[in-house]
Enzyme design. Structure first.
Site, PDB file in Angstrom:
ATOM      1  N   GLU A   1      15.216  -4.618  -3.741  1.00 64.53           N
ATOM      2  CA  GLU A   1      15.664  -3.216  -3.761  1.00 64.53           C
ATOM      3  C   GLU A   1      15.457  -2.505  -2.373  1.00 64.53           C
ATOM      4  OE1 GLU A   1      13.783  -2.032  -8.186  1.00 64.53           O
ATOM      5  OE2 GLU A   1      12.170  -2.300  -6.703  1.00 64.53           O
TER       6      GLU A   1
ATOM      7  N   CYS B   1      -0.269  -3.458  -4.675  1.00 60.31           N
ATOM      8  CA  CYS B   1       1.232  -3.481  -4.310  1.00 60.31           C
ATOM      9  C   CYS B   1       1.971  -4.405  -5.532  1.00 60.31           C
ATOM     10  CB  CYS B   1       1.645  -4.217  -3.116  1.00 60.31           C
ATOM     11  SG  CYS B   1       3.181  -4.169  -2.667  1.00 60.31           S
TER      12      CYS B   1
ATOM     13  N   CYS C   1      15.302   2.786   3.267  1.00 60.69           N
ATOM     14  CA  CYS C   1      14.244   1.694   3.140  1.00 60.69           C
ATOM     15  C   CYS C   1      14.612   0.495   2.704  1.00 60.69           C
ATOM     16  CB  CYS C   1      13.066   2.261   2.418  1.00 60.69           C
ATOM     17  SG  CYS C   1      11.376   1.181   1.936  1.00 60.69           S
TER      18      CYS C   1
HETATM   19  N1  SAH Z   1       4.415  -5.746   4.234  1.00 64.52           N
HETATM   20  C1  SAH Z   1       4.879  -4.296   4.812  1.00 64.52           C
HETATM   21  C2  SAH Z   1       6.046  -3.564   4.560  1.00 64.52           C
HETATM   22  C3  SAH Z   1       6.049  -3.207   3.009  1.00 64.52           C
HETATM   23  S1  SAH Z   1       4.985  -2.149   2.254  1.00 64.52           S
HETATM   24  C4  SAH Z   1       3.466  -3.642   5.166  1.00 64.52           C
HETATM   25  O1  SAH Z   1       2.593  -3.817   4.438  1.00 64.52           O
HETATM   26  O2  SAH Z   1       3.458  -2.625   5.761  1.00 64.52           O
HETATM   27  C5  SAH Z   1       5.555  -0.684   2.689  1.00 64.52           C
HETATM   28  C6  SAH Z   1       4.303   0.509   2.478  1.00 64.52           C
HETATM   29  O3  SAH Z   1       4.005   0.835   1.102  1.00 64.52           O
HETATM   30  C7  SAH Z   1       2.996  -0.024   3.235  1.00 64.52           C
HETATM   31  O4  SAH Z   1       2.155   0.859   3.788  1.00 64.52           O
HETATM   32  C8  SAH Z   1       2.449  -0.456   1.733  1.00 64.52           C
HETATM   33  O5  SAH Z   1       0.796  -0.391   1.796  1.00 64.52           O
HETATM   34  C9  SAH Z   1       2.649   0.777   0.710  1.00 64.52           C
HETATM   35  N2  SAH Z   1       2.391   0.568  -0.734  1.00 64.52           N
HETATM   36  C10 SAH Z   1       2.414  -0.845  -1.317  1.00 64.52           C
HETATM   37  N3  SAH Z   1       1.977  -0.452  -2.689  1.00 64.52           N
HETATM   38  C11 SAH Z   1       1.829   0.771  -2.741  1.00 64.52           C
HETATM   39  C12 SAH Z   1       1.651   1.481  -3.765  1.00 64.52           C
HETATM   40  N4  SAH Z   1       1.477   1.008  -5.036  1.00 64.52           N
HETATM   41  N5  SAH Z   1       1.462   2.893  -3.781  1.00 64.52           N
HETATM   42  C13 SAH Z   1       1.513   3.564  -2.738  1.00 64.52           C
HETATM   43  N6  SAH Z   1       2.094   2.810  -1.472  1.00 64.52           N
HETATM   44  C14 SAH Z   1       2.220   1.227  -1.421  1.00 64.52           C
END
Ligand code: SAH
Length: 373
Positions: free
Chosen positions: A98, A125, A111
């Site tokens: 996505e 996540c 993004c």
């Molecule tokens: N792996 C990388 C990039 C992908 S996640 C990282 O961990 O930074 C991108 C952002 O979204 C990260 O800060 C992650 O922690 C956040 N994120 C993941 N799941 C989420 C959720 N359910 N609600 C809000 N933010 C979330």
């Protein structure tokens, strides 16, 4: 539009300047032919070699025989009521990723995903829950930016710069797919391609410490670190990678990243707000202590829920209380506004498995019919 093909032709969209020049040198062609071709691909958006009119006919034919210019295929294209646009893309191996575009005034942030799925399995996540499938190639990563530029150009009816910023915050852990991500970020920055400055490219990582050091030497873009907890005990649970690279080592790597007078003088620390888990005043106070050790700012992310998850988003009152506590101690903290909620395009909601897509488009239709009634 040409879609990704599985054949032995070289996909030129995924080569950075150095690689493109080497490829052209192999064909006994001058370096400026390589940059002319890059301009056609990335600036003009052409995928057909016959349209590259400043190249000789024989070179065009040679390229056509050996190369292709192909990008992921679009399988779903959704526009949120707030202007956020989300695409589901399919890539070879029956995989889906996505990509999300978030317009905010003058700024347009794309993004981008770096992997199909993710190995890290952070407990909150959605991507982590689907497991890991494979790394994306440089062509599949930069292909997202290329596609967005083309499709947004049609939506906004302008060739002006619409994507002003790129965040590697989609699916996957970019530092676990290091070389491919660096190649794609080189192309984002190249003046013959997208010409984005390092400041306008942000890589978000859960904290792969040795790779932060490598990134520093190879491609020092803006860095965001998904911290989410102010102590190891809690972070071990939320971000399992913390067991390998605990907070102290992570903070030290962040400081090394900022060394040598770079203009990216702060790291953004992302902190997801989970009700009753990491949003107590004590956590804010511990976070203040950490922020004394590194030049950083905190971005509080209200948790976005998805099916099958037990966490709850902290109330706005608790989020504000947490933010105030940080601000009072002199820590810069902002709350990320949730965008694209109606199309499940918010952080952490990107999954992309076909099963999930079917389920979620049902949910979308249901929401829509509720709105209509
Ligand atoms: N792996 C990388 C990039 C992908 S996640 C990282 O961990 O930074 C991108 C952002 O979204 C990260 O800060 C992650 O922690 C956040 N994120 C993941 N799941 C989420 C959720 N359910 N609600 C809000 N933010 C979330």
């Amino acid at each position: 539009m040409l879609i990704q093909q599985n054949n032995s032709k070289t996909n030129l969209i995924g080569l950075d300047r150095e690689q493109m020049e080497a490829f052209f040198a192999d064909m006994n062609e001058k370096p400026f032919r390589a940059t002319q071709t890059m301009k056609w691909i990335h600036q003009v958006g052409i995928t057909d070699f016959s349209e590259m009119t400043n190249l000789s006919k024989s070179l065009r034919e040679k390229l056509d025989g050996r190369c292709e210019i192909s990008v992921p295929e679009i399988t779903l294209d959704q526009l949120s009521v707030d202007g956020t646009r989300k695409w589901l893309l399919s890539v070879p191996g029956r995989s889906a990723i996505e990509m999300v575009f978030i317009p905010e005034g003058e700024r347009g942030t794309l993004c981008v995903s770096s992997q199909v799925g993710c190995t890290l399995d952070c407990s909150f996540c959605a991507t982590g829950k689907q497991g890991f499938n494979r790394d994306l190639t440089p062509a599949e990563i930069i292909g997202q930016v290329w596609l967005a530029k083309k499709l947004l150009g049609e939506q906004y009816k302008t060739t002006d710069r619409i994507v002003t910023n790129v965040v590697m915050m989609g699916m996957g852990e970019p530092l676990m797919n290091f070389e491919n991500v660096v190649t794609a970020m080189n192309i984002m920055q190249d003046d013959f391609c997208f010409g984005l400055s390092k400041r306008r490219i942000t890589l978000s990582t859960a904290g792969v410490v040795p790779m932060i050091d490598r990134l520093k030497d190879r491609c020092r873009v803006s860095l965001a670190v998904s911290l989410h907890a102010p102590n190891d005990e809690l972070r071990d649970q939320l971000v399992p990678l913390n067991r390998k690279y605990p907070i102290k080592e992570l903070i030290a790597a962040c400081n090394r990243y900022l060394e040598d007078g770079s203009n990216r003088s702060r790291i953004t620390f992302e902190y997801i707000m989970l009700e009753g888990v990491n949003d107590e005043l004590l956590h804010a106070q511990q976070l203040v202590e950490l922020m004394k050790q590194v030049p950083g700012k905190v971005n509080l992310i209200p948790f976005n829920s998805f099916e099958g998850i037990d966490y709850k988003r902290s109330s706005s009152m608790r989020i504000n209380r947490f933010k105030e506590e940080l601000n009072r101690a002199g820590v810069i903290a902002t709350v990320r506004t949730t965008r694209g909620d109606d199309i499940d395009a918010a952080c952490g909601q990107l999954a992309g498995s076909v099963m999930d897509r079917t389920r979620r488009s049902e949910k979308f239709r249901q929401k829509l019919s509720e709105k209509i009634q």
